[in-house]
Design a protein around this motif. Structure first.
Motif, PDB file in Angstrom:
ATOM      1  N   ASP A   1       7.047   1.708  11.729  1.00 44.82           N
ATOM      2  CA  ASP A   1       7.449   1.429  13.106  1.00 44.82           C
ATOM      3  C   ASP A   1       7.577  -0.066  13.387  1.00 44.82           C
ATOM      4  OD1 ASP A   1       7.414   4.179  13.759  1.00 44.82           O
ATOM      5  OD2 ASP A   1       5.241   4.104  14.063  1.00 44.82           O
ATOM      6  N   THR A   2       7.214  -0.875  12.417  1.00 45.65           N
ATOM      7  CA  THR A   2       7.296  -2.329  12.579  1.00 45.65           C
ATOM      8  C   THR A   2       8.636  -2.827  12.071  1.00 45.65           C
ATOM      9  OG1 THR A   2       4.914  -2.470  12.167  1.00 45.65           O
ATOM     10  CG2 THR A   2       6.155  -4.525  12.098  1.00 45.65           C
ATOM     11  N   SER A   3       9.276  -3.677  12.842  1.00 41.98           N
ATOM     12  CA  SER A   3      10.531  -4.277  12.418  1.00 41.98           C
ATOM     13  C   SER A   3      10.225  -5.561  11.646  1.00 41.98           C
ATOM     14  CB  SER A   3      11.413  -4.585  13.637  1.00 41.98           C
ATOM     15  OG  SER A   3      12.586  -5.265  13.245  1.00 41.98           O
TER      16      SER A   3
ATOM     17  N   GLN B   1       0.845  -1.174   0.000  1.00 38.07           N
ATOM     18  CA  GLN B   1       0.000   0.000   0.000  1.00 38.07           C
ATOM     19  C   GLN B   1       0.894   1.241   0.000  1.00 38.07           C
ATOM     20  OE1 GLN B   1      -3.327  -0.614  -0.269  1.00 38.07           O
ATOM     21  NE2 GLN B   1      -2.839  -2.793  -0.206  1.00 38.07           N
ATOM     22  N   ASP B   2       0.286   2.417  -0.006  1.00 41.50           N
ATOM     23  CA  ASP B   2       1.076   3.647  -0.095  1.00 41.50           C
ATOM     24  C   ASP B   2       2.012   3.831   1.088  1.00 41.50           C
ATOM     25  OD1 ASP B   2      -0.051   4.297  -2.505  1.00 41.50           O
ATOM     26  OD2 ASP B   2      -1.622   5.555  -1.638  1.00 41.50           O
ATOM     27  N   ASN B   3       1.498   3.638   2.302  1.00 41.10           N
ATOM     28  CA  ASN B   3       2.289   3.930   3.498  1.00 41.10           C
ATOM     29  C   ASN B   3       2.495   2.727   4.407  1.00 41.10           C
ATOM     30  OD1 ASN B   3       2.516   6.758   2.873  1.00 41.10           O
ATOM     31  ND2 ASN B   3       0.377   6.982   3.516  1.00 41.10           N
ATOM     32  N   PHE B   4       2.072   1.553   3.940  1.00 47.51           N
ATOM     33  CA  PHE B   4       2.219   0.377   4.788  1.00 47.51           C
ATOM     34  C   PHE B   4       2.132  -0.877   3.927  1.00 47.51           C
ATOM     35  CE2 PHE B   4      -2.245   1.485   4.617  1.00 47.51           C
ATOM     36  CZ  PHE B   4      -2.883   0.261   4.410  1.00 47.51           C
ATOM     37  N   LEU B   5       2.416  -2.016   4.540  1.00 48.31           N
ATOM     38  CA  LEU B   5       2.279  -3.314   3.899  1.00 48.31           C
ATOM     39  C   LEU B   5       1.191  -4.109   4.605  1.00 48.31           C
ATOM     40  CD1 LEU B   5       6.009  -4.469   3.515  1.00 48.31           C
ATOM     41  CD2 LEU B   5       4.571  -3.425   1.771  1.00 48.31           C
TER      42      LEU B   5
END
Length: 204
Positions: free
Chosen positions: A188-190, A167-171
């Motif tokens: 913020d997710t590793s 997605q644009d700003n996340f998976l």
């Protein structure tokens, strides 16, 4: 010898199965996107002198495309590929040194690159990947949208198999089984991508 349409039918099927775009295929074979597009649109005949490049780009052998093995030629060479469930602290793959930690695999038609198997421990990816199936993966740190990847999350060394949607700003990490909720990955997710799923093997 297969006709141009028969060859392109096989490439079309592989393109669909491996979720490859024309742009990605062109990048892998080092050709212009417009030229590759004409092959798939059948407006230009596929050049047989590039069969090896295109086969390698799709992780198959030229013989597979041309149909020489026809289901009757089997490899006598066996490769023992490690079965991996976790990563060590320095992200190197670890496998216990016993017979159950390796999966014997015919060398014929294996994709190029460093390979490992993952033993599916749950039903999160059914029906595509059944529980207890052995999933062949290729080590790589990037993944195309819609492909199934082996990943780790938040410093946990345990591998997970999920379909990746960008997605644009996340998976979004998706399970095939609707009983499992999607996992949202933000900045913020590793998260570490370890490899791409290639094929599934399991016993009946």
């Amino acid at each position: 010898m297969k006709t141009n349409d028969e060859i392109m039918d096989i490439f079309d099927q592989l393109k669909k199965e491996k979720h490859l775009s024309i742009s990605e295929i062109a990048r892998r074979v080092g050709m212009a996107k417009s030229a590759v597009s004409k092959y798939f649109n059948r407006t230009r005949n596929f050049p047989l002198n590039r069969i090896e490049d295109f086969a390698r780009a799709m992780d198959v052998s030229p013989e597979y495309i041309l149909g020489y093995h026809a289901g009757y030629i089997y490899s006598k060479e066996i490769t023992n590929i490690p079965i991996v469930q976790t990563l060590s602290n320095n992200s190197d793959v670890v496998a216990e040194p016993n017979a159950q930690s390796y999966y014997p695999t015919a060398s014929f038609n294996l994709p190029i690159g460093e390979l490992f198997y993952f033993k599916m421990k749950d039903n999160s990816m059914t029906p595509t990947i059944p529980e207890d199936a052995n999933v062949l993966l290729k080590f790589q740190e990037d993944i195309e949208d819609g492909q199934v990847a082996a990943i780790t999350l938040n410093e946990d060394p345990t591998l997970l198999l999920k379909r990746v949607k960008k997605q644009d700003n996340f998976l979004l990490l998706l399970s095939e089984n609707p009983d499992y909720d999607p996992i949202i990955v933000t900045k913020d997710t590793s998260m570490q991508i370890v490899g791409k799923a290639i094929r599934v093997s399991y016993d009946l």
